[in-house]
Write a protein that holds these residues in place. Structure first.
Motif, PDB file in Angstrom:
ATOM      1  N   TYR A 205       0.816  -1.215   0.000  1.00 21.88           N
ATOM      2  CA  TYR A 205       0.000   0.000   0.000  1.00 21.88           C
ATOM      3  C   TYR A 205       0.856   1.275   0.000  1.00 21.88           C
ATOM      4  CZ  TYR A 205      -4.292  -2.653   0.663  1.00 21.88           C
ATOM      5  OH  TYR A 205      -5.361  -3.516   0.491  1.00 21.88           O
ATOM      6  N   GLY A 206       2.146   1.118  -0.252  1.00 19.93           N
ATOM      7  CA  GLY A 206       3.023   2.275  -0.369  1.00 19.93           C
ATOM      8  C   GLY A 206       3.422   2.907   0.952  1.00 19.93           C
ATOM      9  N   ILE A 207       3.289   2.167   2.052  1.00 16.07           N
ATOM     10  CA  ILE A 207       3.645   2.680   3.378  1.00 16.07           C
ATOM     11  C   ILE A 207       5.134   2.427   3.611  1.00 16.07           C
ATOM     12  CG2 ILE A 207       3.199   2.498   5.852  1.00 16.07           C
ATOM     13  CD1 ILE A 207       0.371   1.538   5.111  1.00 16.07           C
ATOM     14  N   LEU A 208       5.872   3.485   3.953  1.00 13.35           N
ATOM     15  CA  LEU A 208       7.327   3.399   4.035  1.00 13.35           C
ATOM     16  C   LEU A 208       7.797   3.041   5.443  1.00 13.35           C
ATOM     17  CD1 LEU A 208       8.209   6.642   2.023  1.00 13.35           C
ATOM     18  CD2 LEU A 208       7.882   4.313   1.151  1.00 13.35           C
ATOM     19  N   PRO A 209       8.657   2.018   5.581  1.00  9.28           N
ATOM     20  CA  PRO A 209       9.203   1.669   6.903  1.00  9.28           C
ATOM     21  C   PRO A 209      10.316   2.628   7.307  1.00  9.28           C
ATOM     22  CG  PRO A 209      10.085   0.205   5.237  1.00  9.28           C
ATOM     23  CD  PRO A 209       9.076   1.079   4.537  1.00  9.28           C
ATOM     24  N   ILE A 210      10.320   3.009   8.579  1.00 12.40           N
ATOM     25  CA  ILE A 210      11.341   3.926   9.096  1.00 12.40           C
ATOM     26  C   ILE A 210      11.874   3.421  10.432  1.00 12.40           C
ATOM     27  CG2 ILE A 210      10.465   6.014   7.959  1.00 12.40           C
ATOM     28  CD1 ILE A 210       9.108   6.689  10.692  1.00 12.40           C
ATOM     29  N   THR A 211      13.058   3.905  10.793  1.00 11.63           N
ATOM     30  CA  THR A 211      13.645   3.613  12.090  1.00 11.63           C
ATOM     31  C   THR A 211      13.541   4.843  12.991  1.00 11.63           C
ATOM     32  OG1 THR A 211      15.662   2.995  13.276  1.00 11.63           O
ATOM     33  CG2 THR A 211      15.943   4.283  11.260  1.00 11.63           C
ATOM     34  N   LEU A 212      13.428   4.595  14.299  1.00 11.99           N
ATOM     35  CA  LEU A 212      13.414   5.689  15.277  1.00 11.99           C
ATOM     36  C   LEU A 212      14.732   5.777  16.039  1.00 11.99           C
ATOM     37  CD1 LEU A 212       9.794   5.306  16.733  1.00 11.99           C
ATOM     38  CD2 LEU A 212      10.600   6.975  15.063  1.00 11.99           C
ATOM     39  N   GLY A 213      15.718   4.984  15.631  1.00 10.75           N
ATOM     40  CA  GLY A 213      17.011   5.017  16.305  1.00 10.75           C
ATOM     41  C   GLY A 213      17.556   3.624  16.532  1.00 10.75           C
ATOM     42  N   VAL A 214      18.688   3.559  17.207  1.00 12.22           N
ATOM     43  CA  VAL A 214      19.378   2.271  17.368  1.00 12.22           C
ATOM     44  C   VAL A 214      18.736   1.389  18.434  1.00 12.22           C
ATOM     45  CG1 VAL A 214      21.581   3.188  16.561  1.00 12.22           C
ATOM     46  CG2 VAL A 214      21.032   3.313  19.001  1.00 12.22           C
ATOM     47  N   ASN A 215      18.008   1.974  19.378  1.00 18.23           N
ATOM     48  CA  ASN A 215      17.428   1.196  20.471  1.00 18.23           C
ATOM     49  C   ASN A 215      16.017   0.715  20.133  1.00 18.23           C
ATOM     50  OD1 ASN A 215      19.722   1.675  21.973  1.00 18.23           O
ATOM     51  ND2 ASN A 215      18.820   3.376  23.133  1.00 18.23           N
ATOM     52  N   ILE A 216      15.635  -0.414  20.718  1.00 20.27           N
ATOM     53  CA  ILE A 216      14.263  -0.898  20.618  1.00 20.27           C
ATOM     54  C   ILE A 216      13.446  -0.195  21.700  1.00 20.27           C
ATOM     55  CG2 ILE A 216      12.736  -2.897  20.752  1.00 20.27           C
ATOM     56  CD1 ILE A 216      14.571  -2.938  18.354  1.00 20.27           C
ATOM     57  N   LEU A 217      12.398   0.496  21.303  1.00 20.76           N
ATOM     58  CA  LEU A 217      11.612   1.310  22.229  1.00 20.76           C
ATOM     59  C   LEU A 217      10.343   0.592  22.681  1.00 20.76           C
ATOM     60  CD1 LEU A 217      11.782   4.709  20.283  1.00 20.76           C
ATOM     61  CD2 LEU A 217      13.349   3.871  22.054  1.00 20.76           C
ATOM     62  N   ARG A 218       9.870   0.946  23.875  1.00 23.32           N
ATOM     63  CA  ARG A 218       8.530   0.537  24.278  1.00 23.32           C
ATOM     64  C   ARG A 218       7.542   1.088  23.252  1.00 23.32           C
ATOM     65  NH1 ARG A 218       6.893   3.378  28.709  1.00 23.32           N
ATOM     66  NH2 ARG A 218       5.048   2.055  28.883  1.00 23.32           N
ATOM     67  N   ALA A 219       6.427   0.393  23.075  1.00 28.88           N
ATOM     68  CA  ALA A 219       5.442   0.822  22.085  1.00 28.88           C
ATOM     69  C   ALA A 219       4.973   2.249  22.358  1.00 28.88           C
ATOM     70  CB  ALA A 219       4.256  -0.141  22.077  1.00 28.88           C
ATOM     71  N   GLU A 220       4.720   2.565  23.626  1.00 27.77           N
ATOM     72  CA  GLU A 220       4.263   3.914  23.970  1.00 27.77           C
ATOM     73  C   GLU A 220       5.354   4.951  23.684  1.00 27.77           C
ATOM     74  OE1 GLU A 220       2.009   0.884  26.110  1.00 27.77           O
ATOM     75  OE2 GLU A 220       4.160   1.329  26.092  1.00 27.77           O
ATOM     76  N   THR A 221       6.601   4.595  24.010  1.00 30.91           N
ATOM     77  CA  THR A 221       7.711   5.501  23.747  1.00 30.91           C
ATOM     78  C   THR A 221       7.885   5.736  22.242  1.00 30.91           C
ATOM     79  OG1 THR A 221       8.824   4.661  25.727  1.00 30.91           O
ATOM     80  CG2 THR A 221      10.160   5.935  24.182  1.00 30.91           C
ATOM     81  N   ALA A 222       7.690   4.668  21.464  1.00 33.60           N
ATOM     82  CA  ALA A 222       7.805   4.789  20.006  1.00 33.60           C
ATOM     83  C   ALA A 222       6.760   5.756  19.456  1.00 33.60           C
ATOM     84  CB  ALA A 222       7.664   3.410  19.359  1.00 33.60           C
ATOM     85  N   CYS A 223       5.559   5.714  20.000  1.00 36.21           N
ATOM     86  CA  CYS A 223       4.505   6.642  19.578  1.00 36.21           C
ATOM     87  C   CYS A 223       4.922   8.082  19.836  1.00 36.21           C
ATOM     88  CB  CYS A 223       3.198   6.356  20.318  1.00 36.21           C
ATOM     89  SG  CYS A 223       2.371   4.828  19.824  1.00 36.21           S
ATOM     90  N   ILE A 224       5.415   8.339  21.045  1.00 34.39           N
ATOM     91  CA  ILE A 224       5.824   9.696  21.427  1.00 34.39           C
ATOM     92  C   ILE A 224       7.022  10.142  20.596  1.00 34.39           C
ATOM     93  CG2 ILE A 224       6.486  11.192  23.336  1.00 34.39           C
ATOM     94  CD1 ILE A 224       3.771   9.647  23.726  1.00 34.39           C
ATOM     95  N   ALA A 225       7.995   9.245  20.419  1.00 35.23           N
ATOM     96  CA  ALA A 225       9.193   9.582  19.652  1.00 35.23           C
ATOM     97  C   ALA A 225       8.855   9.916  18.200  1.00 35.23           C
ATOM     98  CB  ALA A 225      10.197   8.438  19.716  1.00 35.23           C
ATOM     99  N   ALA A 226       8.004   9.103  17.591  1.00 35.48           N
ATOM    100  CA  ALA A 226       7.618   9.334  16.196  1.00 35.48           C
ATOM    101  C   ALA A 226       6.912  10.673  16.052  1.00 35.48           C
ATOM    102  CB  ALA A 226       6.737   8.190  15.703  1.00 35.48           C
ATOM    103  N   ALA A 227       5.964  10.924  16.957  1.00 33.24           N
ATOM    104  CA  ALA A 227       5.222  12.199  16.892  1.00 33.24           C
ATOM    105  C   ALA A 227       6.152  13.385  17.097  1.00 33.24           C
ATOM    106  CB  ALA A 227       4.113  12.197  17.939  1.00 33.24           C
ATOM    107  N   ALA A 228       7.067  13.278  18.048  1.00 35.11           N
ATOM    108  CA  ALA A 228       7.991  14.379  18.328  1.00 35.11           C
ATOM    109  C   ALA A 228       8.908  14.642  17.142  1.00 35.11           C
ATOM    110  CB  ALA A 228       8.811  14.068  19.579  1.00 35.11           C
ATOM    111  N   LYS A 229       9.418  13.587  16.532  1.00 31.23           N
ATOM    112  CA  LYS A 229      10.320  13.756  15.387  1.00 31.23           C
ATOM    113  C   LYS A 229       9.599  14.391  14.204  1.00 31.23           C
ATOM    114  CE  LYS A 229      13.591   9.968  16.338  1.00 31.23           C
ATOM    115  NZ  LYS A 229      14.848  10.666  16.068  1.00 31.23           N
ATOM    116  N   ILE A 230       8.362  14.005  13.978  1.00 29.85           N
ATOM    117  CA  ILE A 230       7.613  14.499  12.834  1.00 29.85           C
ATOM    118  C   ILE A 230       7.128  15.931  13.058  1.00 29.85           C
ATOM    119  CG2 ILE A 230       5.458  14.216  11.516  1.00 29.85           C
ATOM    120  CD1 ILE A 230       5.846  11.153  11.988  1.00 29.85           C
ATOM    121  N   LEU A 231       6.685  16.226  14.259  1.00 29.54           N
ATOM    122  CA  LEU A 231       6.088  17.536  14.544  1.00 29.54           C
ATOM    123  C   LEU A 231       7.113  18.573  14.979  1.00 29.54           C
ATOM    124  CD1 LEU A 231       2.910  16.240  16.395  1.00 29.54           C
ATOM    125  CD2 LEU A 231       2.971  17.307  14.151  1.00 29.54           C
TER     126      LEU A 231
END
Length: 231
Positions: A205-231
């Motif tokens: 469906y054309g959805i692009l995979p991205i990384t949030l960094g070298v560490n594996i994040l908690r799911a909740e942390t990943a949500c916050i990190a993604a939003a912070a990086k984008i916004l």
């Protein structure tokens, strides 16, 4: 100055029910006092309370507050792992400027967010409302009905998906690849991660995979990190 959700007309505002109770009983505001009011859709004013009645407050608008809107209208589609985790994402995401949330069910989702979700909606909305007041934003996010991941990806919206196995492509790369869209959706998976099949489907469906960094994040942390990086 405290901020309250109100029905804003041309020159007046009206605060009712629980919000009026908060103004009168909790904050103990008085007639003649100045407060900030917002409608959740971008309008925000300083105003003066003219009349207080039981569960009802009427006031006059004094000055419009300029709207500062995020550059991206971000929709966060995430697989919550628990009730408290979901609420944490709503709270922090609202403070960051997320425009809309949608809890999703994936192959490895453990928290059954589809069960009686209508009963949970008032609490979710209250969490977002409190976050709006905390960070003084006039934009109350939308929250969509929970759906399965397979249903969500069929929407034709520029999208990114956070993927723990992706090592090269960052958020910046994804935004550039999508030509800096005004509206963007990001998918964040559950604690167990995405299945290989789900990543293949996302790619279809054309959805692009991205990384949030070298560490594996908690799911909740990943949500916050993604939003912070984008916004």
């Amino acid at each position: 100055m405290s901020q309250y959700l109100a029905d804003i007309k041309e020159t007046e505002f009206f605060i009712m029910d629980e919000e009026a109770h908060h103004v009168c009983t909790v904050a103990r505001c008085k007639e003649g006092e100045e407060i900030t009011v917002f409608n959740g859709k971008g309008l925000q004013y300083t105003g003066r309370i003219e009349r207080i009645q039981k569960n009802f407050v009427r006031g006059s608008l004094l000055k419009k507050v300029p709207l500062r809107r995020p550059a991206v209208e971000l929709e966060l589609f995430f697989a919550p792992n628990s009730r408290t985790g979901l609420e944490e994402v709503l709270d922090k995401g609202t403070q960051l400027g997320v425009a809309a949330f949608c809890p999703i069910v994936t192959a490895r989702t453990e928290y059954d967010v589809l069960k009686r979700w209508e009963d949970k909606f008032p609490r979710w909305r209250q969490i977002m409302l409190s976050a709006c007041k905390q960070c003084n934003t006039p934009l109350l996010p939308e929250i969509y009905e929970p759906v399965t991941f397979l249903h969500a990806v069929q929407d034709k919206i520029p999208s990114l998906i956070t993927y723990e196995a992706e090592e090269t492509h960052t958020v910046s790369w994804g935004l550039e690849k999508l030509c800096a869209p005004k509206r963007l959706r990001v998918y964040v998976g559950p604690a167990g991660g995405w299945t290989d099949e789900e990543i293949v489907i996302a790619a279809q469906y054309g959805i692009l995979p991205i990384t949030l960094g070298v560490n594996i994040l908690r799911a909740e942390t990943a949500c916050i990190a993604a939003a912070a990086k984008i916004l």
